[in-house]
Design a protein around this motif. Structure first.
Motif, PDB file in Angstrom:
ATOM      1  N   ASP A 188       0.808  -1.225   0.000  1.00 32.62           N
ATOM      2  CA  ASP A 188       0.000   0.000   0.000  1.00 32.62           C
ATOM      3  C   ASP A 188       0.836   1.268   0.000  1.00 32.62           C
ATOM      4  N   SER A 234      -0.826   5.452  -7.691  1.00 30.67           N
ATOM      5  CA  SER A 234      -2.122   5.156  -8.296  1.00 30.67           C
ATOM      6  C   SER A 234      -1.934   4.390  -9.599  1.00 30.67           C
ATOM      7  N   PHE A 250      -0.954   0.732  -8.917  1.00 35.51           N
ATOM      8  CA  PHE A 250      -1.944  -0.105  -8.249  1.00 35.51           C
ATOM      9  C   PHE A 250      -3.277  -0.203  -8.988  1.00 35.51           C
ATOM     10  N   PHE A 257      -1.482   4.908   0.951  1.00 37.23           N
ATOM     11  CA  PHE A 257      -2.917   5.054   0.732  1.00 37.23           C
ATOM     12  C   PHE A 257      -3.648   5.356   2.037  1.00 37.23           C
ATOM     13  N   LYS A 261      -8.300   3.887  -1.038  1.00 38.44           N
ATOM     14  CA  LYS A 261      -7.953   3.257  -2.320  1.00 38.44           C
ATOM     15  C   LYS A 261      -9.249   2.884  -3.032  1.00 38.44           C
ATOM     16  N   GLN A 273      -8.472   8.173  -5.193  1.00 33.34           N
ATOM     17  CA  GLN A 273      -7.494   7.632  -4.272  1.00 33.34           C
ATOM     18  C   GLN A 273      -6.957   8.797  -3.441  1.00 33.34           C
TER      19      GLN A 273
END
Length: 139
Positions: free
Chosen positions: A32, A68, A71, A103, A106, A111
């Motif tokens: 994360d 971002s 992911f 994050f 998320k 985000q």
């Protein structure tokens, strides 16, 4: 995504961009979070010889947006920053700064990140909050 895959991707997407100009290098990825580093030298100084707040914000938006990007399914979406705020708490004139984007939220569309910028001794330089949005790619 492995660290090596992330590093290869970041080199590809950062070529001929502000990230390359500022010598931002992505160094670590986790479940994360994403970490990048940037050298502090005269290229990113304000007139009195310390790190320019705008360079810190550029580093923060770069690492958050890349997080971002990494992911999300980038075959279907592209990422844009939509809001950023920064608090600069300490100055630095040389060495490296490290930005860790973590994050807070998320979501599929938006985000939210906390990005902590620290020096080489892990002393806090800036705290940044960034909101990004995932927009669908047209077919």
């Amino acid at each position: 995504m492995t660290k090596e895959e992330m590093l290869q991707l970041s080199k590809k997407v950062c070529k001929n961009t502000l990230m390359e100009t500022l010598e931002i290098e992505f160094t670590e990825i986790g479940e994360d979070f994403l970490i990048a580093k940037m050298p502090v030298n005269s290229r990113v100084h304000q007139p009195d010889g310390v790190l320019h707040g705008g360079a810190s914000v550029a580093l923060a938006e770069s690492v958050g947006s890349m997080a971002s990007y990494v992911f999300l399914d980038t075959d279907k979406f592209f990422v844009r920053g939509i809001e950023i705020s920064a608090n600069h708490v300490k100055s630095i004139s040389e060495g490296f700064v490290y930005a860790k984007a973590t994050f807070i939220h998320k979501g599929r569309t938006t985000q939210l990140f906390e990005i902590r910028i620290t020096d080489e001794q892990e002393k806090l330089i800036s705290v940044v909050k960034l909101t990004t949005i995932a927009l669908p790619k047209e077919k």
